[in-house]
Design an enzyme around this catalytic site. Sequence first.
Site, PDB file in Angstrom:
ATOM      1  N   GLY A  76       0.806  -1.230   0.000  1.00  0.00           N
ATOM      2  CA  GLY A  76       0.000   0.000   0.000  1.00  0.00           C
ATOM      3  C   GLY A  76       0.829   1.266   0.000  1.00  0.00           C
ATOM      4  CG  ASP A 129      -6.779 -12.606   3.947  1.00  0.00           C
ATOM      5  OD1 ASP A 129      -6.895 -11.597   4.671  1.00  0.00           O
ATOM      6  OD2 ASP A 129      -7.739 -13.206   3.452  1.00  0.00           O
ATOM      7  CE1 TYR A 146      -9.386   3.735   7.789  1.00  0.00           C
ATOM      8  CE2 TYR A 146      -9.818   6.094   7.794  1.00  0.00           C
ATOM      9  CZ  TYR A 146      -8.931   5.042   7.814  1.00  0.00           C
ATOM     10  OH  TYR A 146      -7.576   5.302   7.853  1.00  0.00           O
ATOM     11  CE  LYS A 171      -7.553   2.649  10.626  1.00  0.00           C
ATOM     12  NZ  LYS A 171      -6.462   1.662  10.766  1.00  0.00           N
TER      13      LYS A 171
HETATM   14  C1  AKB Z   1      -8.695   8.453   4.290  1.00  0.00           C
HETATM   15  O1  AKB Z   1      -8.904   9.463   3.617  1.00  0.00           O
HETATM   16  O2  AKB Z   1      -9.532   7.560   4.493  1.00  0.00           O
HETATM   17  C2  AKB Z   1      -7.343   8.295   4.931  1.00  0.00           C
HETATM   18  C3  AKB Z   1      -7.329   8.790   6.342  1.00  0.00           C
HETATM   19  C4  AKB Z   1      -7.439  10.231   6.627  1.00  0.00           C
HETATM   20  O3  AKB Z   1      -7.227   8.006   7.249  1.00  0.00           O
HETATM   21  N1  AKB Z   1      -6.340   8.977   4.176  1.00  0.00           N
END
Ligand code: AKB
Length: 318
Positions: free
Chosen positions: A12, A53, A143, A147
């Site tokens: 990545g 993975d 996301y 996190k």
């Molecule tokens: C995203 O845009 O999802 C990432 C981040 C800010 O964690 N670059």
Amino acid sequence: MKETVLVIGASGQIGTELVMRLREIYGDSHVIASDIKDAAEVVMQSGPFENLDAMDGSRLTEIVKQYKVTQVYLLAAMLSATAEQHRDFAWKLNMESLFHVLNLAKDGIIKKVYWPSSIAVFGPTTPRQNTPQFTVMEPDTVYGISKQAGERWCEYYNKKFNVDVRSIRYPGLIGWKAAPGGGTTDYAVHIYHEALKHGKYESFLGPETTLPMMYMPDAIRATVDLMETASENVKIRSSYNVAGFSFNPEDIAAEVKKHIPEFEISYAPDYRQQIANSWPQSIDDSHARSDWGWAHQYDLADMTNDMLLNLRKQLQVS
Ligand code: AKB
């Protein structure tokens, strides 16, 4: 004892650069790159690579034992924009991979863990200017929720099981060596490529969408510095705020124009606008600065010079 490092997600945007930096520090054969797809040529040619993975706990344990791995950097994750399209899978990938690695550390099989968090842990109710380390956190993206949950688990494993886990809340990251994928801040990489190739760019974020950003050399240095500092300096075991500089699409376009005067930007905000609107505009990173000496080096002008210089060579455009 010689350290051996495993990087999960080595193909990545961050992994490509981090593996090469870690190979400088620990030696090529002591940094094992891994991913579900082949990494950049330079990574594949300079040291060991294993197909992995990140959700496959048994294969992970096998690799860790085979190479006698002492530290794991877990970079595999689905980022903000893609995670909104694949909610279940994003949650599974982002959480299962973290548990596999934290459990290896809890069981004493590895000694140290790096796991990246993000400014996405903040949400629409967070103060957006100079966002403090400790503040309201009500993320409203898949996301961001993953996190935020991950941060809680990192701190939990540190407090309950003494796991040496370290983490940074990355802002948007910009680099030329590897492409980003699936993020809301990716426009700030695409703009340079499109400016050089076509002289124009259509931004998926509106002109005034200010976000915290960082140039990749600073991000790599922050990551390695945090991992190399003595354990007692790491006072925060959820994740550290770190800042570089903030800009919006209008600001970066103006900077690009200084180098490519004919460059034109246009705007077509899409679903990513709403994600960006829920994130901070600037970050207070005073804890990282005082605990382990963090200081950024690049600003928007330095970054633009360096990006364009290197991309011109890479893309072979004048
Ligand atoms: C995203 O845009 O999802 C990432 C981040 C800010 O964690 N670059």
